[in-house]
Design a protein around this motif. Structure first.
Motif, PDB file in Angstrom:
ATOM      1  N   GLU A 158       0.787  -1.142  -0.049  1.00 28.01           N
ATOM      2  CA  GLU A 158      -0.064  -0.189  -0.054  1.00 28.01           C
ATOM      3  C   GLU A 158       0.681   1.344  -0.107  1.00 28.01           C
ATOM      4  N   ARG A 159       2.159   1.163   0.084  1.00 35.71           N
ATOM      5  CA  ARG A 159       2.820   2.325  -0.189  1.00 35.71           C
ATOM      6  C   ARG A 159       2.551   2.972  -1.554  1.00 35.71           C
ATOM      7  N   THR A 160       2.570   4.221  -1.340  1.00 34.45           N
ATOM      8  CA  THR A 160       2.477   4.815  -2.738  1.00 34.45           C
ATOM      9  C   THR A 160       3.839   5.086  -3.478  1.00 34.45           C
ATOM     10  N   SER A 161       4.811   5.101  -2.728  1.00 33.40           N
ATOM     11  CA  SER A 161       6.116   5.015  -3.223  1.00 33.40           C
ATOM     12  C   SER A 161       7.281   4.479  -2.353  1.00 33.40           C
ATOM     13  N   ASP A 162       8.327   3.934  -2.996  1.00 34.18           N
ATOM     14  CA  ASP A 162       9.214   3.568  -2.144  1.00 34.18           C
ATOM     15  C   ASP A 162      10.401   4.453  -1.832  1.00 34.18           C
ATOM     16  N   LEU A 163      10.272   5.444  -2.327  1.00 31.35           N
ATOM     17  CA  LEU A 163      11.245   6.592  -2.228  1.00 31.35           C
ATOM     18  C   LEU A 163      10.992   7.210  -0.772  1.00 31.35           C
ATOM     19  N   GLY A 164      10.784   6.478   0.495  1.00 34.32           N
ATOM     20  CA  GLY A 164      10.841   6.741   1.729  1.00 34.32           C
ATOM     21  C   GLY A 164      11.965   7.072   2.591  1.00 34.32           C
ATOM     22  N   ARG A 165      11.566   7.275   3.849  1.00 37.45           N
ATOM     23  CA  ARG A 165      12.848   7.550   4.623  1.00 37.45           C
ATOM     24  C   ARG A 165      13.247   6.483   5.527  1.00 37.45           C
ATOM     25  N   GLY A 166      12.608   5.317   5.320  1.00 35.57           N
ATOM     26  CA  GLY A 166      12.668   3.926   6.219  1.00 35.57           C
ATOM     27  C   GLY A 166      11.623   3.600   7.334  1.00 35.57           C
ATOM     28  N   VAL A 167      11.987   2.945   8.324  1.00 32.84           N
ATOM     29  CA  VAL A 167      11.042   2.953   9.302  1.00 32.84           C
ATOM     30  C   VAL A 167      11.330   3.545  10.396  1.00 32.84           C
ATOM     31  N   ALA A 168      10.222   4.007  11.101  1.00 35.07           N
ATOM     32  CA  ALA A 168       9.887   4.669  12.492  1.00 35.07           C
ATOM     33  C   ALA A 168       9.237   3.886  13.455  1.00 35.07           C
ATOM     34  N   ILE A 169       9.841   3.562  14.625  1.00 32.37           N
ATOM     35  CA  ILE A 169       9.049   2.751  15.824  1.00 32.37           C
ATOM     36  C   ILE A 169       8.372   4.071  16.538  1.00 32.37           C
ATOM     37  N   VAL A 170       7.224   4.099  16.711  1.00 31.25           N
ATOM     38  CA  VAL A 170       6.670   5.057  17.696  1.00 31.25           C
ATOM     39  C   VAL A 170       6.032   4.146  18.843  1.00 31.25           C
ATOM     40  N   THR A 171       6.200   4.375  20.202  1.00 28.44           N
ATOM     41  CA  THR A 171       5.851   3.692  21.283  1.00 28.44           C
ATOM     42  C   THR A 171       4.655   4.591  21.809  1.00 28.44           C
ATOM     43  N   GLY A 172       3.805   3.964  22.510  1.00 25.16           N
ATOM     44  CA  GLY A 172       2.573   4.504  23.081  1.00 25.16           C
ATOM     45  C   GLY A 172       1.840   5.029  21.809  1.00 25.16           C
ATOM     46  N   ALA A 173       1.808   4.501  20.598  1.00 25.95           N
ATOM     47  CA  ALA A 173       1.254   5.081  19.414  1.00 25.95           C
ATOM     48  C   ALA A 173      -0.234   4.725  19.000  1.00 25.95           C
ATOM     49  N   ARG A 174      -0.921   4.161  19.918  1.00 26.35           N
ATOM     50  CA  ARG A 174      -2.483   3.847  19.555  1.00 26.35           C
ATOM     51  C   ARG A 174      -3.358   4.983  19.627  1.00 26.35           C
ATOM     52  N   ARG A 175      -2.979   6.352  20.193  1.00 25.54           N
ATOM     53  CA  ARG A 175      -3.997   7.188  20.389  1.00 25.54           C
ATOM     54  C   ARG A 175      -3.015   8.549  20.834  1.00 25.54           C
ATOM     55  N   GLY A 176      -3.750   9.783  20.808  1.00 25.36           N
ATOM     56  CA  GLY A 176      -3.326  11.054  21.375  1.00 25.36           C
ATOM     57  C   GLY A 176      -1.944  11.259  20.648  1.00 25.36           C
TER      58      GLY A 176
ATOM     59  N   PHE B 125       7.777   7.897   6.344  1.00 24.84           N
ATOM     60  CA  PHE B 125       8.297   7.051   6.944  1.00 24.84           C
ATOM     61  C   PHE B 125       7.383   5.807   7.145  1.00 24.84           C
ATOM     62  N   ASP B 126       7.478   4.468   7.021  1.00 24.85           N
ATOM     63  CA  ASP B 126       6.620   3.379   7.499  1.00 24.85           C
ATOM     64  C   ASP B 126       6.754   3.297   9.014  1.00 24.85           C
ATOM     65  N   ILE B 127       5.542   2.878   9.500  1.00 27.14           N
ATOM     66  CA  ILE B 127       5.528   3.109  10.724  1.00 27.14           C
ATOM     67  C   ILE B 127       5.095   1.662  11.934  1.00 27.14           C
ATOM     68  N   ALA B 128       6.151   1.141  12.764  1.00 28.81           N
ATOM     69  CA  ALA B 128       5.743   0.273  13.671  1.00 28.81           C
ATOM     70  C   ALA B 128       4.998   0.956  14.853  1.00 28.81           C
ATOM     71  N   VAL B 129       3.720   0.656  14.796  1.00 30.22           N
ATOM     72  CA  VAL B 129       2.862   1.242  15.664  1.00 30.22           C
ATOM     73  C   VAL B 129       3.090   0.401  17.008  1.00 30.22           C
ATOM     74  N   ALA B 130       3.558   0.811  17.931  1.00 30.48           N
ATOM     75  CA  ALA B 130       3.772   0.184  19.028  1.00 30.48           C
ATOM     76  C   ALA B 130       3.059   0.440  20.486  1.00 30.48           C
ATOM     77  N   ASP B 131       2.253  -0.487  21.116  1.00 27.45           N
ATOM     78  CA  ASP B 131       1.627   0.152  22.341  1.00 27.45           C
ATOM     79  C   ASP B 131       1.182  -1.117  23.392  1.00 27.45           C
ATOM     80  N   VAL B 132       1.117  -0.986  24.570  1.00 27.69           N
ATOM     81  CA  VAL B 132       0.945  -1.905  25.578  1.00 27.69           C
ATOM     82  C   VAL B 132      -0.264  -2.479  25.390  1.00 27.69           C
ATOM     83  N   MET B 133      -1.391  -1.362  24.897  1.00 25.70           N
ATOM     84  CA  MET B 133      -2.856  -1.985  25.036  1.00 25.70           C
ATOM     85  C   MET B 133      -3.128  -2.429  23.379  1.00 25.70           C
TER      86      MET B 133
END
Length: 275
Positions: A15-33, A47-55
Motif C-alpha cells: 500500500e505504499r504509494t512510493s518506495d522513495l521513503g525515509r525508512g522505518v520509524a518505531i513509535v511507542t505509545g502509538a495507538r492514540r493521542g 516513514f513506514d511506521i511500527a505502531v507499538a503500544d501496551v494496549m
C-alpha cells in the motif's frame, strides 16, 4: 506480539504509494493521542511506521489504517516497554516485516495513578512508573541503538527522540515520581546523544507542555484558567498532539541540521521564567 497476519503484512508493504521513503520509524505509545499524531505526521514525511503500544484494542489498528491512508506501510505491535526481555523478538519482527529501523520515537509513558502528597508515595507505584518511563525507555533505546550502530551500510538519516515533559524541570510534588522519571529521561537523552553522535545518529528531547490528551483529561478544569489568562502558557491555548508531531517530524527529517542532544520545549512558552 504482532496481531496482523502474514497476508496483511504484504498489504502493508504494497500500500505504499512510493518506495522513495525515509525508512522505518518505531513509535511507542502509538495507538492514540500524541503517539497517533506522530505516526501520521511521520507517515506524511515518508516513514513506514511500527505502531507499538501496551494496549491491544481498536486504537492500534485504527492508527495503522490512518497511516496506510497516507500511503505508507504500517503494522501494530503489542509491546510493554517495561518487559525488556521482549525487545529482541519485537525488533526482529519489525525488521523482517517493515525493514531496518531508522527512527525511534520514545513516546510511551504513564502518569501517577493518583496525585497526592509526596510523603504518601508507595514503593510499588514509584517502581512501576520508573520501570516504564525511565528504565524501559532507556533499555529499548539501547536495543535499537545497538542495531543502528551494527548497520554499517546505513544511507538514510537516523534519529532517536525522547519525549519527556515540562515536568523534567518544573516541580510538581503531587506527581513526584513522574517528574523524577522525566528528569532522568532528560539526562538519558543527553547521554545517548553524546554516545551515538560518531555514528551519525542524532538524539533529541521534546518537552511538551500542557497538551490536550486523555492523560490530561482529569486536569482540564484545573488548568483552563491559567492557560486563558497567560499565567501557565504564554500562548493562551492548550497544546494539541499535532503540535508535538510537527516538531518531531521537523527534527527527524533534518529540518534543524547540526543539532543533537538539544532540548526542544513545545509548550507555548510554559518554560519561561517570570516575575
Amino acid at each position: 506480539m504482532n496481531d496482523l497476519s502474514a497476508g496483511e503484512v504484504g498489504v502493508a508493504i504494497l500500500e505504499r504509494t512510493s518506495d522513495l521513503g525515509r525508512g522505518v520509524a518505531i513509535v511507542t505509545g502509538a495507538r492514540r493521542g500524541i503517539g497517533r499524531a506522530i505516526c501520521l505526521e511521520l507517515a506524511g514525511a515518508g516513514f513506514d511506521i511500527a505502531v507499538a503500544d501496551v494496549m491491544s484494542d481498536e486504537g492500534g489498528p485504527e492508527t495503522v489504517r490512518l497511516v496506510r491512508e497516507r500511503g505508507r506501510g504500517a503494522l501494530f505491535y503489542q509491546l510493554d516497554i517495561a518487559k525488556t526481555g521482549d525487545y529482541a523478538e519485537f525488533l526482529s519482527q519489525v525488521e523482517a516485516q517493515l525493514g531496518p529501523v531508522n527512527c525511534l520515537i520514545n513516546n510511551a509513558g504513564i502518569q501517577v495513578s493518583e496525585r497526592g502528597d509526596l510523603l504518601d508515595v508507595s514503593e510499588e507505584s514509584f517502581d512501576r512508573l520508573l520501570d516504564v518511563n525511565l528504565r524501559g525507555t532507556f533499555f529499548l533505546t539501547q536495543a535499537v541503538a545497538r542495531r543502528m550502530v551494527a548497520r554499517s551500510d546505513a544511507s538514510q538519516e537516523r534519529s532517536i527522540v525522547f519525549i519527556t515533559s515540562a515536568n523534567a524541570h518544573l516541580v510538581s510534588p503531587e506527581k513526584g515520581p513522574y517528574c523524577i522519571s522525566k528528569a532522568g529521561l532528560s539526562m538519558a537523552s543527553q547521554q545517548f546523544a553524546l554516545s551515538l553522535a560518531e555514528y551519525g545518529i542524532c538524539v533529541y528531547e521534546i518537552r511538551p507542555g500542557l497538551i490536550r490528551t486523555d492523560m490530561t483529561a482529569d486536569v482540564i478544569e484545573r488548568y483552563n484558567a491559567g492557560i486563558e489568562n497567560g499565567t501557565l502558557s504564554a500562548i493562551r491555548r492548550w497544546g494539541q498532539p499535532e503540535d508535538i508531531a510537527r516538531g518531531i517530524a521537523t527534527l527527524v527529517t533534518g529540518g534543524i541540521p547540526f543539532s543533537t542532544g538539544d532540548v526542544y520545549n513545545i509548550g507555548g512558552g510554559m518554560q519561561l521564567p517570570r516575575l
